[in-house]
Design a protein around this motif. Structure first.
Motif, short mmCIF file in Angstrom:
data_model
loop_
_atom_site.label_atom_id
_atom_site.label_comp_id
_atom_site.label_asym_id
_atom_site.label_seq_id
_atom_site.Cartn_x
_atom_site.Cartn_y
_atom_site.Cartn_z
N CYS A 145 0.84 -1.19 0.00
CA CYS A 145 0.00 0.00 0.00
C CYS A 145 0.88 1.25 0.00
O CYS A 145 1.65 1.45 0.94
CB CYS A 145 -0.89 0.00 1.23
N TRP A 191 -1.34 -0.69 -4.45
CA TRP A 191 -2.14 0.49 -4.73
C TRP A 191 -1.41 1.75 -4.27
O TRP A 191 -0.57 1.71 -3.37
CB TRP A 191 -3.53 0.40 -4.10
N THR A 204 5.37 2.42 -6.99
CA THR A 204 4.48 1.33 -7.34
C THR A 204 4.62 0.97 -8.81
O THR A 204 4.59 -0.22 -9.18
CB THR A 204 3.03 1.71 -7.01
N HIS A 221 -3.66 -0.82 -8.55
CA HIS A 221 -4.67 0.23 -8.54
C HIS A 221 -3.99 1.57 -8.29
O HIS A 221 -3.33 1.75 -7.26
CB HIS A 221 -5.71 -0.04 -7.45
N TYR A 223 -5.07 5.40 -7.86
CA TYR A 223 -6.23 6.26 -7.68
C TYR A 223 -5.87 7.69 -8.04
O TYR A 223 -4.77 8.17 -7.72
CB TYR A 223 -6.72 6.17 -6.24
N TRP A 253 -10.14 -0.09 -1.91
CA TRP A 253 -8.92 -0.89 -2.04
C TRP A 253 -8.95 -2.11 -1.13
O TRP A 253 -8.44 -3.18 -1.50
CB TRP A 253 -7.67 -0.05 -1.75
#
Length: 265
Positions: A145, A191, A204, A221, A223, A253
């Motif tokens: 994360c 994410w 990431t 993911h 965002y 998430w």
């Protein structure tokens, strides 16, 4: 729920959040070791117990790792993560999980801790120094994360200074996780937010590309809005007085990561 704090062999602590079985034979759960962030200088409480309780509500046995911080240097934190996974695997029956369904999650610098185990668990020499075997330390999946990944140009420099004790980028580069991804790296969910002002989104993206190149299953993911350290991105984990940490677009998430873990494990 069973909650207890255990001392690992290397001195780190592991706090358990194990839901009480609701039916006979409830022993096939996923185990999740959680590594909070904090730049290797502290541990964020918003990324520990609150996350564990949420995943526990979904039927996952969770374990929050209180790993070593500055002035402890690498590979101490890697050994902490390895010993945590090994402990969970050794006591899988007690925690109602399957020993081949153990995952690790990390936030920010905790993502670097988790990712370090993901790329180096198979290193026999490193694991031997932790008193365990690679097979005991192997994470079967990862959730990263807004993770600290690279020690290069897009690094969160403070994390690597705290990890190595050096301000020299050359001393940070060996711990750039994207350079060490291999076919041994477990399936990974990542994410991040596009405009993260602390840990650039490139961290990431670099990791995702490395996983792709190694043929490792991944889900990513990104965002479009939101900063750093969002945790669950809702009122539960938002810092009081910072309403910009409540981002409805990001809140999904957690369910997506839960679905991913069930898919790959």
């Amino acid at each position: 729920m069973t909650c207890e704090t255990l001392l690992l062999p290397g001195g780190a602590t592991l706090t358990t959040y194990v839901p009480t079985p609701t039916v006979a034979g409830d022993d096939h759960r996923i185990g999740l070791v959680i590594c909070p962030g904090g730049g290797y200088t502290h541990l964020s409480p918003r990324e520990g117990e609150l996350i564990a309780l949420r995943f526990a509500s979904l039927g996952i046995s969770c374990f929050v790792l209180n790993y070593h911080l500055d002035p402890h240097r690498y590979p101490t934190q890697l050994w902490d993560a390895a010993q945590a996974v090994a402990h969970v695997r050794q006591h899988a029956a007690k925690y109602h999980i399957q020993p081949d369904r153990i995952s690790i999650m990390g936030f920010s610098a905790g993502g670097h801790v988790a990712g370090s185990l993901g790329v180096w668990w198979q290193d026999e020499a490193l694991m031997q120094q932790a008193g365990i075997t690679p097979e005991q330390a192997q994470p079967n999946a990862m959730v990263l994360c807004y993770p600290v990944i690279t020690g290069g140009e897009k690094a969160h420099r403070g994390s690597f200074v705290a990890l190595t004790g050096s301000e020299n980028m050359a001393d940070h580069l060996p711990y750039s996780l994207e350079k060490h991804v291999s076919a041994h790296t477990p399936p990974t969910f990542l994410w991040h937010t596009w405009n993260d002002g602390a840990v650039p989104v490139e961290n990431t993206l670099y990791m995702a590309q490395a996983l792709k190149n190694a043929g490792v299953q991944a889900e990513v993911h990104i965002y479009p809005i939101g900063g750093h350290g969002l945790a669950m991105a809702n009122e539960t984990t938002a810092v009081p007085g910072y309403p910009d940490q409540v981002i409805p677009e990001v809140q999904g998430w957690l369910e997506e990561a839960h679905r991913f873990l069930k898919q790959v494990l």
